[in-house]
Design a protein around this motif. Structure first.
Motif, PDB file in Angstrom:
ATOM      1  N   GLU A 275       6.411  37.091  -4.271  1.00 16.24           N
ATOM      2  CA  GLU A 275       7.799  36.221  -3.738  1.00 16.24           C
ATOM      3  C   GLU A 275       6.829  34.890  -3.414  1.00 16.24           C
ATOM      4  OE1 GLU A 275      10.923  34.228  -4.709  1.00 16.24           O
ATOM      5  OE2 GLU A 275      10.266  36.174  -5.343  1.00 16.24           O
ATOM      6  N   TYR A 276       5.947  34.591  -2.772  1.00 17.90           N
ATOM      7  CA  TYR A 276       5.531  33.651  -1.698  1.00 17.90           C
ATOM      8  C   TYR A 276       4.600  33.399  -2.956  1.00 17.90           C
ATOM      9  CZ  TYR A 276       2.016  30.738   0.320  1.00 17.90           C
ATOM     10  OH  TYR A 276       0.771  29.881   0.365  1.00 17.90           O
ATOM     11  N   LEU A 277       3.777  33.752  -3.982  1.00 18.59           N
ATOM     12  CA  LEU A 277       2.928  33.393  -4.643  1.00 18.59           C
ATOM     13  C   LEU A 277       3.856  32.649  -5.992  1.00 18.59           C
ATOM     14  CD1 LEU A 277       0.572  36.388  -4.725  1.00 18.59           C
ATOM     15  CD2 LEU A 277      -0.076  34.039  -4.380  1.00 18.59           C
ATOM     16  N   ARG A 278       4.664  33.525  -6.510  1.00 22.96           N
ATOM     17  CA  ARG A 278       5.530  32.885  -7.338  1.00 22.96           C
ATOM     18  C   ARG A 278       6.464  31.425  -6.717  1.00 22.96           C
ATOM     19  NH1 ARG A 278       7.979  37.975  -6.999  1.00 22.96           N
ATOM     20  NH2 ARG A 278       7.658  39.035  -8.788  1.00 22.96           N
ATOM     21  N   SER A 279       7.370  31.258  -6.100  1.00 21.55           N
ATOM     22  CA  SER A 279       7.833  30.101  -5.112  1.00 21.55           C
ATOM     23  C   SER A 279       6.794  29.344  -4.262  1.00 21.55           C
ATOM     24  CB  SER A 279       9.336  30.373  -5.667  1.00 21.55           C
ATOM     25  OG  SER A 279      10.048  30.925  -4.471  1.00 21.55           O
ATOM     26  N   GLY A 280       6.237  29.699  -3.436  1.00 18.39           N
ATOM     27  CA  GLY A 280       5.892  29.956  -2.225  1.00 18.39           C
ATOM     28  C   GLY A 280       5.405  28.382  -1.531  1.00 18.39           C
ATOM     29  N   SER A 281       6.232  27.227  -0.683  1.00 25.69           N
ATOM     30  CA  SER A 281       5.627  25.793  -1.117  1.00 25.69           C
ATOM     31  C   SER A 281       5.306  25.591   0.003  1.00 25.69           C
ATOM     32  CB  SER A 281       7.125  24.897  -0.884  1.00 25.69           C
ATOM     33  OG  SER A 281       7.691  25.633   0.405  1.00 25.69           O
ATOM     34  N   THR A 282       4.707  26.694   1.841  1.00 29.41           N
ATOM     35  CA  THR A 282       3.872  25.790   2.886  1.00 29.41           C
ATOM     36  C   THR A 282       2.281  26.465   2.239  1.00 29.41           C
ATOM     37  OG1 THR A 282       4.450  28.805   3.280  1.00 29.41           O
ATOM     38  CG2 THR A 282       5.556  27.185   3.833  1.00 29.41           C
ATOM     39  N   PRO A 283       1.647  25.848   2.634  1.00 28.72           N
ATOM     40  CA  PRO A 283       0.128  26.069   3.094  1.00 28.72           C
ATOM     41  C   PRO A 283       0.090  27.473   2.378  1.00 28.72           C
ATOM     42  CG  PRO A 283       0.206  23.985   3.696  1.00 28.72           C
ATOM     43  CD  PRO A 283       1.807  24.969   4.080  1.00 28.72           C
ATOM     44  N   VAL A 284       0.099  28.127   3.805  1.00 32.35           N
ATOM     45  CA  VAL A 284       0.065  29.919   3.855  1.00 32.35           C
ATOM     46  C   VAL A 284       0.558  30.691   3.768  1.00 32.35           C
ATOM     47  CG1 VAL A 284      -1.477  30.736   5.804  1.00 32.35           C
ATOM     48  CG2 VAL A 284      -2.678  29.016   5.343  1.00 32.35           C
ATOM     49  N   TRP A 285       0.903  31.673   3.416  1.00 28.18           N
ATOM     50  CA  TRP A 285       2.074  32.757   3.593  1.00 28.18           C
ATOM     51  C   TRP A 285       1.615  32.730   4.834  1.00 28.18           C
ATOM     52  CZ3 TRP A 285       1.227  38.321   2.764  1.00 28.18           C
ATOM     53  CH2 TRP A 285       2.128  38.690   3.189  1.00 28.18           C
ATOM     54  N   ASP A 286       3.563  33.029   5.573  1.00 27.97           N
ATOM     55  CA  ASP A 286       3.689  33.479   7.189  1.00 27.97           C
ATOM     56  C   ASP A 286       4.171  34.925   6.543  1.00 27.97           C
ATOM     57  OD1 ASP A 286       4.643  34.042   8.844  1.00 27.97           O
ATOM     58  OD2 ASP A 286       6.577  32.813   9.221  1.00 27.97           O
ATOM     59  N   ASN A 287       3.251  35.965   7.232  1.00 23.55           N
ATOM     60  CA  ASN A 287       3.328  37.138   6.774  1.00 23.55           C
ATOM     61  C   ASN A 287       3.482  37.812   8.418  1.00 23.55           C
ATOM     62  OD1 ASN A 287       0.996  37.165   8.964  1.00 23.55           O
ATOM     63  ND2 ASN A 287      -0.122  36.733   7.356  1.00 23.55           N
ATOM     64  N   THR A 288       4.162  36.958   9.013  1.00 20.90           N
ATOM     65  CA  THR A 288       4.921  38.077  10.373  1.00 20.90           C
ATOM     66  C   THR A 288       5.534  39.121  10.464  1.00 20.90           C
ATOM     67  OG1 THR A 288       4.032  35.652  11.295  1.00 20.90           O
ATOM     68  CG2 THR A 288       5.712  37.523  12.680  1.00 20.90           C
ATOM     69  N   GLU A 289       6.855  38.854   9.406  1.00 18.77           N
ATOM     70  CA  GLU A 289       7.588  39.338   8.608  1.00 18.77           C
ATOM     71  C   GLU A 289       8.189  40.467   7.917  1.00 18.77           C
ATOM     72  OE1 GLU A 289      12.011  41.236   8.206  1.00 18.77           O
ATOM     73  OE2 GLU A 289      11.124  39.639  10.307  1.00 18.77           O
ATOM     74  N   PHE A 290       6.300  40.415   6.831  1.00 16.12           N
ATOM     75  CA  PHE A 290       5.772  41.279   6.470  1.00 16.12           C
ATOM     76  C   PHE A 290       5.764  42.839   7.520  1.00 16.12           C
ATOM     77  CE2 PHE A 290       1.754  42.814   5.334  1.00 16.12           C
ATOM     78  CZ  PHE A 290       1.732  43.664   4.222  1.00 16.12           C
ATOM     79  N   HIS A 291       4.854  41.833   8.406  1.00 12.57           N
ATOM     80  CA  HIS A 291       4.227  43.556   9.271  1.00 12.57           C
ATOM     81  C   HIS A 291       5.027  43.916  10.164  1.00 12.57           C
ATOM     82  CE1 HIS A 291       0.018  42.264   8.255  1.00 12.57           C
ATOM     83  NE2 HIS A 291      -0.021  41.009   8.739  1.00 12.57           N
ATOM     84  N   GLN A 292       5.787  43.013  10.449  1.00  8.89           N
ATOM     85  CA  GLN A 292       7.099  43.172  11.163  1.00  8.89           C
ATOM     86  C   GLN A 292       8.123  44.344  10.647  1.00  8.89           C
ATOM     87  OE1 GLN A 292       9.435  39.718  11.901  1.00  8.89           O
ATOM     88  NE2 GLN A 292       8.016  39.748  14.776  1.00  8.89           N
ATOM     89  N   ARG A 293       8.281  43.963   9.185  1.00  4.91           N
ATOM     90  CA  ARG A 293       9.325  45.515   8.478  1.00  4.91           C
ATOM     91  C   ARG A 293       8.315  46.227   8.112  1.00  4.91           C
ATOM     92  NH1 ARG A 293       9.822  41.416   5.490  1.00  4.91           N
ATOM     93  NH2 ARG A 293       8.998  41.859   3.544  1.00  4.91           N
ATOM     94  N   PHE A 294       7.457  46.297   7.986  1.00  6.80           N
ATOM     95  CA  PHE A 294       6.150  47.672   8.178  1.00  6.80           C
ATOM     96  C   PHE A 294       6.136  48.390   8.635  1.00  6.80           C
ATOM     97  CE2 PHE A 294       2.552  49.893   8.070  1.00  6.80           C
ATOM     98  CZ  PHE A 294       2.334  50.925   6.675  1.00  6.80           C
ATOM     99  N   ALA A 295       6.436  48.201  10.076  1.00  7.22           N
ATOM    100  CA  ALA A 295       6.074  48.318  11.759  1.00  7.22           C
ATOM    101  C   ALA A 295       7.810  49.043  11.655  1.00  7.22           C
ATOM    102  CB  ALA A 295       5.326  47.574  12.586  1.00  7.22           C
ATOM    103  N   ARG A 296       8.609  48.279  10.960  1.00  8.02           N
ATOM    104  CA  ARG A 296      10.266  49.036  11.626  1.00  8.02           C
ATOM    105  C   ARG A 296      10.670  50.379  10.306  1.00  8.02           C
ATOM    106  NH1 ARG A 296      11.633  43.740  11.847  1.00  8.02           N
ATOM    107  NH2 ARG A 296      12.145  43.845   9.701  1.00  8.02           N
ATOM    108  N   ARG A 297       9.653  50.743   9.710  1.00 10.50           N
ATOM    109  CA  ARG A 297       9.532  51.520   8.455  1.00 10.50           C
ATOM    110  C   ARG A 297       9.270  52.315   9.414  1.00 10.50           C
ATOM    111  NH1 ARG A 297       9.384  47.220   4.832  1.00 10.50           N
ATOM    112  NH2 ARG A 297       7.575  48.271   3.805  1.00 10.50           N
ATOM    113  N   ASN A 298       7.401  51.788   9.188  1.00  9.15           N
ATOM    114  CA  ASN A 298       6.787  52.610   9.760  1.00  9.15           C
ATOM    115  C   ASN A 298       5.793  53.023  11.110  1.00  9.15           C
ATOM    116  OD1 ASN A 298       5.594  54.045   6.561  1.00  9.15           O
ATOM    117  ND2 ASN A 298       6.200  51.947   6.091  1.00  9.15           N
ATOM    118  N   PRO A 299       6.755  52.976  12.127  1.00  9.20           N
ATOM    119  CA  PRO A 299       5.942  53.408  12.971  1.00  9.20           C
ATOM    120  C   PRO A 299       5.590  54.478  13.926  1.00  9.20           C
ATOM    121  CG  PRO A 299       8.418  54.087  13.487  1.00  9.20           C
ATOM    122  CD  PRO A 299       7.460  53.819  12.224  1.00  9.20           C
ATOM    123  N   TYR A 300       4.481  53.218  14.514  1.00  6.79           N
ATOM    124  CA  TYR A 300       3.378  54.022  15.129  1.00  6.79           C
ATOM    125  C   TYR A 300       3.785  54.442  16.878  1.00  6.79           C
ATOM    126  CZ  TYR A 300      -1.040  54.823  17.724  1.00  6.79           C
ATOM    127  OH  TYR A 300      -2.032  56.024  18.446  1.00  6.79           O
TER     128      TYR A 300
END
Length: 439
Positions: A275-300
């Motif tokens: 989605e960022y590649l389609r319409s992202g406007s910031t210089p760098v993709w903020d992947n914080t939420e991605f990592h947190q979401r993966f951790a919630r779905r697959n807790p260590y």
């Protein structure tokens, strides 16, 4: 490409590198540059972005390759770098000063090996320049101040190339009485170097699988060629087996690399990034939420089984995302290729300082000039690229580019390729020099 007599791979001067004053001048320069940068950025060595210091300290403290205490074996990171941090820590606390010293030593060795490889590749006139380019390379300078694997990986990459070129330089044939012994020893050396590289960064696995093609052409005659490839393959299997067996016992699965690959694949192939590649406007993709979401779905859960399960879940999710979005998967691969080979470092924010902007564009200019010379060098070498040393180098460039079409990519991940690019740039300079001399 025009090669002068002193640039010949069999030149007597190549045998007397230890008596070459330029050799020592380049090493001293590398020592000053890497040591100076490390000293100025010494506070960086206190950070541990990828948990390598944590692993090293646990090796020293509880004698286990683990991220946790009580110990739970891990394969989340490759083992060589934390082991090296541990065995070189006199204080047994992996202090910043100790990491600085280790990186300076590795950097100086890398420059020295680049110097020697330049001679092996028939560019003796430019041996000092090649070493200089590696000593002051912006990517390597930046990574040399971080507790990360790039400094070691680059050293092992050029060590492997020197080993391949050394075998080719012997020009052994089946008629040579010492051929079989020398081929075996040289092939074992190549396997040892690339095996260490794999334990530093699993990306080298693809290169290791391709290297037999270069080794095959290092000798003349079917007997020696088969012997060299067989010796290489058996030694590489012997070196990799303990790690695979250890992981088989720990995870009940033959993990050849790490349990981090799935997350790295998913990092570049997930719905948020697409989605960022389609319409992202910031210089760098903020992947914080991605990592947190993966951790919630697959807790260590603090177990080895959980670690492996998270890795496999990441692989499955990444593959499924690519299948559902084939167009974006292809486009993201192109983006990752450009990220890997980009000239200009990313702007980390929209309101970066003028000084940082100036530094970024200076680095971009540096790589623009270097890449232009690299292209000229490739053109100049022509058929020489089919020689084993260059063949191995080109396969390393290609294998890293291929891997990072799929896995997360940025400029720093091409660090191990820097010595090759430096020597290719010198070949480009040789071409320009010859053209100007003809005029």
């Amino acid at each position: 490409m025009d090669s002068t007599s002193d640039a010949s791979p069999t030149s007597p001067r190549r045998e007397s590198v230890w008596h070459d004053w330029q050799w020592y001048a380049v090493l001293i320069l590398a020592l000053v540059v890497r040591g100076g940068i490390g000293y100025l950025q010494q506070e960086n060595f206190a950070d541990d972005p990828d948990s390598y210091r944590l692993l090293a300290n646990n090796i020293l403290r509880i004698h286990s390759f683990t991220l946790d205490d009580p110990a739970e074996p891990t394969a989340f990171r490759p083992p060589l770098y934390p082991l090296l941090l541990a065995v070189t820590s006199i204080s047994r606390n992996v202090l910043p000063e100790e990491v600085l010293l280790l990186h300076v030593v590795l950097g100086v060795i890398t420059v020295g090996l680049t110097y020697f490889w330049t001679i092996q590749m028939g560019l003796q006139r430019w041996r000092s320049l090649a070493g200089f380019l590696v000593a002051i390379d912006p990517i390597l300078l930046n990574q040399s101040t971080l507790v990360m694997t790039e400094t070691l990986a680059t050293c092992l990459a050029i060590l492997t190339l020197v080993a391949v070129s050394s075998l080719a330089a012997k020009q052994l044939s089946s008629d040579d009485a010492r051929g079989s012994r020398d081929v075996t020893i040289s092939a074992v050396n190549i396997a040892g170097a690339v095996g260490l590289a794999i334990f530093c960064r699993p990306t080298f696995l693809v290169w290791a699988a391709l290297l037999p093609m270069a080794i095959w052409f290092c000798c003349r005659g079917w007997k020696l060629r088969l012997s060299s490839v067989l010796a290489y393959g058996l030694m590489l299997l012997f070196l990799l087996a303990p790690w695979v067996v250890r992981n088989l016992l720990v995870f009940e699965a033959p993990v050849l690399g790490t349990t981090h690959g799935g997350h790295t694949l998913l990092w570049g192939n997930n719905d948020s990034y697409y989605e960022y590649l389609r319409s992202g406007s910031t210089p760098v993709w903020d992947n914080t939420e991605f990592h947190q979401r993966f951790a919630r779905r697959n807790p260590y859960l603090g177990t080895s089984a959980s670690e492996l399960g998270r890795d496999r879940a990441a692989y499955r999710e990444a593959v499924e995302t690519m299948k559902q979005n084939p167009g974006m998967a292809a486009y993201s691969a192109v983006v990752r290729f450009t990220m890997f080979w980009r000239l200009l470092p990313n702007a980390l924010s929209e309101d970066e300082s003028g000084r940082r902007t100036l530094v970024r564009y200076a680095i971009g200019t540096w790589y623009f000039i270097q890449f232009a010379l690299v292209i000229a060098g490739l053109f100049a070498l022509g058929k020489d690229l089919a020689k084993p040393g260059w063949m191995a180098a080109i396969m390393l460039l290609a294998s890293f580019s291929l891997v990072h079409l799929f896995f997360w990519s940025n400029m720093r991940m091409r660090s191990p390729l820097v010595p090759i690019l430096a020597v290719l740039a010198c070949a480009g300079i040789e071409l320009i020099r010859n053209r100007l001399a003809k005029r």
